[in-house]
Design a protein around this motif. Structure first.
Motif, PDB file in Angstrom:
ATOM      1  N   LEU A  95      57.478  -0.136-101.328  1.00 43.74           N
ATOM      2  CA  LEU A  95      56.955  -0.140-102.685  1.00 43.74           C
ATOM      3  C   LEU A  95      58.032  -0.318-103.757  1.00 43.74           C
ATOM      4  O   LEU A  95      57.722  -0.641-104.901  1.00 43.74           O
ATOM      5  N   GLY A  96      59.305  -0.088-103.367  1.00 43.83           N
ATOM      6  CA  GLY A  96      60.382  -0.110-104.348  1.00 43.83           C
ATOM      7  C   GLY A  96      60.597   1.259-104.949  1.00 43.83           C
ATOM      8  O   GLY A  96      59.666   2.078-105.017  1.00 43.83           O
ATOM      9  N   ALA A  97      61.831   1.536-105.366  1.00 41.34           N
ATOM     10  CA  ALA A  97      62.132   2.855-105.932  1.00 41.34           C
ATOM     11  C   ALA A  97      63.482   2.802-106.634  1.00 41.34           C
ATOM     12  O   ALA A  97      64.279   1.874-106.457  1.00 41.34           O
ATOM     13  N   THR A  98      63.719   3.790-107.448  1.00 39.35           N
ATOM     14  CA  THR A  98      65.040   4.002-108.059  1.00 39.35           C
ATOM     15  C   THR A  98      65.630   5.248-107.428  1.00 39.35           C
ATOM     16  O   THR A  98      65.051   6.342-107.560  1.00 39.35           O
ATOM     17  N   ILE A  99      66.749   5.101-106.729  1.00 37.52           N
ATOM     18  CA  ILE A  99      67.341   6.231-106.008  1.00 37.52           C
ATOM     19  C   ILE A  99      68.682   6.597-106.629  1.00 37.52           C
ATOM     20  O   ILE A  99      69.342   5.769-107.282  1.00 37.52           O
ATOM     21  N   VAL A 129      66.503   5.649 -96.799  1.00 37.92           N
ATOM     22  CA  VAL A 129      65.334   5.572 -97.683  1.00 37.92           C
ATOM     23  C   VAL A 129      64.093   5.675 -96.810  1.00 37.92           C
ATOM     24  O   VAL A 129      64.113   5.363 -95.618  1.00 37.92           O
ATOM     25  N   THR A 130      62.990   6.091 -97.405  1.00 40.55           N
ATOM     26  CA  THR A 130      61.727   6.201 -96.667  1.00 40.55           C
ATOM     27  C   THR A 130      61.061   4.828 -96.575  1.00 40.55           C
ATOM     28  O   THR A 130      61.397   3.891 -97.316  1.00 40.55           O
ATOM     29  N   PHE A 131      60.093   4.733 -95.664  1.00 42.53           N
ATOM     30  CA  PHE A 131      59.322   3.491 -95.545  1.00 42.53           C
ATOM     31  C   PHE A 131      58.622   3.163 -96.863  1.00 42.53           C
ATOM     32  O   PHE A 131      58.590   2.008 -97.294  1.00 42.53           O
ATOM     33  N   ALA A 132      58.095   4.189 -97.496  1.00 43.16           N
ATOM     34  CA  ALA A 132      57.371   3.967 -98.748  1.00 43.16           C
ATOM     35  C   ALA A 132      58.313   3.428 -99.827  1.00 43.16           C
ATOM     36  O   ALA A 132      57.959   2.521-100.592  1.00 43.16           O
ATOM     37  N   THR A 145      72.103  -4.599 -98.409  1.00 46.58           N
ATOM     38  CA  THR A 145      73.208  -3.994 -99.161  1.00 46.58           C
ATOM     39  C   THR A 145      73.095  -4.336-100.641  1.00 46.58           C
ATOM     40  O   THR A 145      72.818  -5.486-101.008  1.00 46.58           O
ATOM     41  N   PHE A 146      73.325  -3.332-101.485  1.00 47.74           N
ATOM     42  CA  PHE A 146      73.308  -3.493-102.935  1.00 47.74           C
ATOM     43  C   PHE A 146      74.689  -3.143-103.486  1.00 47.74           C
ATOM     44  O   PHE A 146      75.362  -2.245-102.987  1.00 47.74           O
ATOM     45  N   ARG A 147      75.094  -3.847-104.529  1.00 46.92           N
ATOM     46  CA  ARG A 147      76.434  -3.705-105.094  1.00 46.92           C
ATOM     47  C   ARG A 147      76.395  -2.932-106.413  1.00 46.92           C
ATOM     48  O   ARG A 147      75.622  -3.273-107.318  1.00 46.92           O
ATOM     49  N   VAL A 148      77.229  -1.898-106.495  1.00 48.08           N
ATOM     50  CA  VAL A 148      77.402  -1.165-107.751  1.00 48.08           C
ATOM     51  C   VAL A 148      78.805  -1.500-108.253  1.00 48.08           C
ATOM     52  O   VAL A 148      79.807  -1.041-107.705  1.00 48.08           O
ATOM     53  N   ARG A 149      78.897  -2.330-109.263  1.00 45.75           N
ATOM     54  CA  ARG A 149      80.187  -2.880-109.689  1.00 45.75           C
ATOM     55  C   ARG A 149      81.097  -1.816-110.322  1.00 45.75           C
ATOM     56  O   ARG A 149      80.642  -0.953-111.064  1.00 45.75           O
ATOM     57  N   GLY A 150      82.392  -1.936-109.986  1.00 45.61           N
ATOM     58  CA  GLY A 150      83.410  -1.097-110.615  1.00 45.61           C
ATOM     59  C   GLY A 150      83.501   0.316-110.095  1.00 45.61           C
ATOM     60  O   GLY A 150      84.236   1.128-110.654  1.00 45.61           O
ATOM     61  N   ILE A 195      65.933  -0.071-105.944  1.00 46.59           N
ATOM     62  CA  ILE A 195      65.540  -0.668-104.670  1.00 46.59           C
ATOM     63  C   ILE A 195      64.270  -1.480-104.913  1.00 46.59           C
ATOM     64  O   ILE A 195      63.208  -0.903-105.226  1.00 46.59           O
ATOM     65  N   PRO A 196      64.301  -2.794-104.796  1.00 45.99           N
ATOM     66  CA  PRO A 196      63.105  -3.600-105.084  1.00 45.99           C
ATOM     67  C   PRO A 196      62.065  -3.476-103.968  1.00 45.99           C
ATOM     68  O   PRO A 196      62.398  -3.127-102.832  1.00 45.99           O
ATOM     69  N   PRO A 197      60.798  -3.744-104.253  1.00 46.82           N
ATOM     70  CA  PRO A 197      59.754  -3.705-103.214  1.00 46.82           C
ATOM     71  C   PRO A 197      60.077  -4.679-102.078  1.00 46.82           C
ATOM     72  O   PRO A 197      60.588  -5.773-102.305  1.00 46.82           O
ATOM     73  N   GLY A 198      59.779  -4.248-100.864  1.00 48.65           N
ATOM     74  CA  GLY A 198      60.014  -5.101 -99.705  1.00 48.65           C
ATOM     75  C   GLY A 198      61.447  -5.078 -99.199  1.00 48.65           C
ATOM     76  O   GLY A 198      61.844  -5.959 -98.422  1.00 48.65           O
ATOM     77  N   THR A 199      62.219  -4.110 -99.611  1.00 44.05           N
ATOM     78  CA  THR A 199      63.605  -4.011 -99.134  1.00 44.05           C
ATOM     79  C   THR A 199      63.629  -3.759 -97.625  1.00 44.05           C
ATOM     80  O   THR A 199      62.887  -2.931 -97.106  1.00 44.05           O
TER      81      THR A 199
END
Length: 375
Positions: free
Chosen positions: A291-295, A284-287, A317-322, A308-312
């Motif tokens: 700032l947060g984003a949906t990727i 992901v980029t610094f921005a 690590t983020f979990r995508v269930r199933g 992706i919430p702001p300040g990540t």
């Protein structure tokens, strides 16, 4: 060589490299390891060693045979069952006068009716087929989803002409004329009689009138065959799958052995594995991190979006269930674990440099404050 003499002369525990006190599981593991190491299909030239290993496991892998073998070895070591038989040169010394101290001789011999003469003989008879080993190479996707895959073998298989009976079509088996159907021949040793497997029928008690022209009476032929193996979802590198009854055919009416398939899984260019979870590294980029984003990220079954919430922070690590290994009857579905990696640009345009310099001037935070003052 008669079985009792072979048992006395050969230390089967040493052949398999185990202790006489080894458990049944330890003996089985030792046999499988050695069978894989010396199998002539994998390493030609090891036929005699493989036969020796198989002979040892045929005895030690059968609890009753193992008990009889241990008793024969014990009696042989004490001089009662010397290598040459009772009273023979090189054998143990046995005096008739000692019988008064033995009590009931049949109680002493216990289950040795298959070795010493008497009413309790046991034929070699049917014998379970040998277990076979094979390897299967799978793609990452097939290992995750599960698949039914063919395994190609070159091994002994039941003769297609005679169906494994060893008899030519139209003929049948008859009682062995040498042992009269007993499967063993008696050797009179005076006070005792010893028995050995009949060489004519190999202990089966029957012979075929007219041997099968394809297998020459053995009931088996060596040929290529294909076995369909069901691989469950989530199989891992090096895992062994047991396919019951698809090993080498048994002798006579005995069941075949099993097939053990070792699975090898190819790596994937994007995904990794952590148990039943899939892993994925996403830049992901610094921005986007600040700032947060949906990727959008890939899975094995299409794309999904991740917020992706702001300040990540990089490495979060983020979990995508199933979206990991599919569920089975005993295991729930795994997840997709998405780890973000904040990318720092190597080359900046004038506009990008100006924007970052402006950010640096406006920034009031000290990210190294926790380190204290360095002299």
């Amino acid at each position: 060589m008669p079985p009792q003499r072979e048992w006395l002369e050969t230390d089967y525990y040493q052949v398999l490299g185990v202790s006489p006190t080894a458990s049944d599981k330890e003996i089985s593991r030792a046999y499988r390891r050695l069978a894989k190491q010396y199998h002539p299909d994998v390493h030609p030239g090891n036929e005699e060693k493989f036969k020796e290993i198989t002979a040892a496991y045929d005895v030690l892998g059968d609890p009753q045979k193992r008990k009889e073998y241990d008793e024969v070895r014990r009696l042989g070591a004490s001089g009662l069952g010397g290598l040459g038989g009772f009273g023979r040169p090189g054998g143990g010394t046995f005096r008739v006068g000692d019988l008064g101290d033995l009590g009931d001789l049949s109680d002493l011999l216990g289950g040795l009716g298959s070795v010493f003469g008497g009413g309790r003989r046991r034929r070699a008879g049917p014998q379970r087929g040998a277990d076979l080993e094979a390897e299967l190479h799978l793609s990452f996707e097939d290992a995750v989803r599960g698949v039914t895959a063919p395994v190609h073998l070159v091994s002994e298989a039941a003769c297609e002409t005679c169906g494994g009976s060893g008899a030519a079509p139209g003929s049948h088996s008859v009682s062995c004329p040498q042992c009269h159907g007993k499967g063993v021949l008696d050797e009179n040793q005076g006070l005792f009689s010893l028995s050995r497997i009949c060489p004519r029928c190999n202990g089966k008690g029957t012979v075929v009138e007219k041997p099968c022209p394809t297998c020459r009476g053995t009931g088996t032929t060596r040929r290529s065959r294909e076995v369909k193996v069901r691989i469950p979802p989530g199989v891992e590198e090096g895992q062994r799958i047991r396919v019951k009854g698809r090993g080498a055919p048994g002798r006579g009416t005995a069941p075949p052995g099993d097939l053990y398939v070792t699975v090898h899984v190819a790596p994937h260019r994007l995904f990794g594995r952590r148990g039943r979870h899939l892993t994925l590294a996403v830049p992901v980029t610094f921005a986007e991190a600040a700032l947060g984003a949906t990727i959008t990220v890939p899975t094995l079954d299409g794309n999904v979006t991740v917020r992706i919430p702001p300040g990540t922070q990089s490495g979060q690590t983020f979990r995508v269930r199933g979206r990991g290994v599919p569920a089975t009857g005993r295991e729930p579905a795994g997840d997709l674990l998405v780890t973000v990696e904040v990318q720092v640009p190597r080359h900046l345009t004038p506009e990008e440099r100006a924007a970052i310099e402006a950010y640096a001037k406006a920034s009031t935070g000290n990210v190294r404050q926790h380190l204290g003052t360095v002299a």
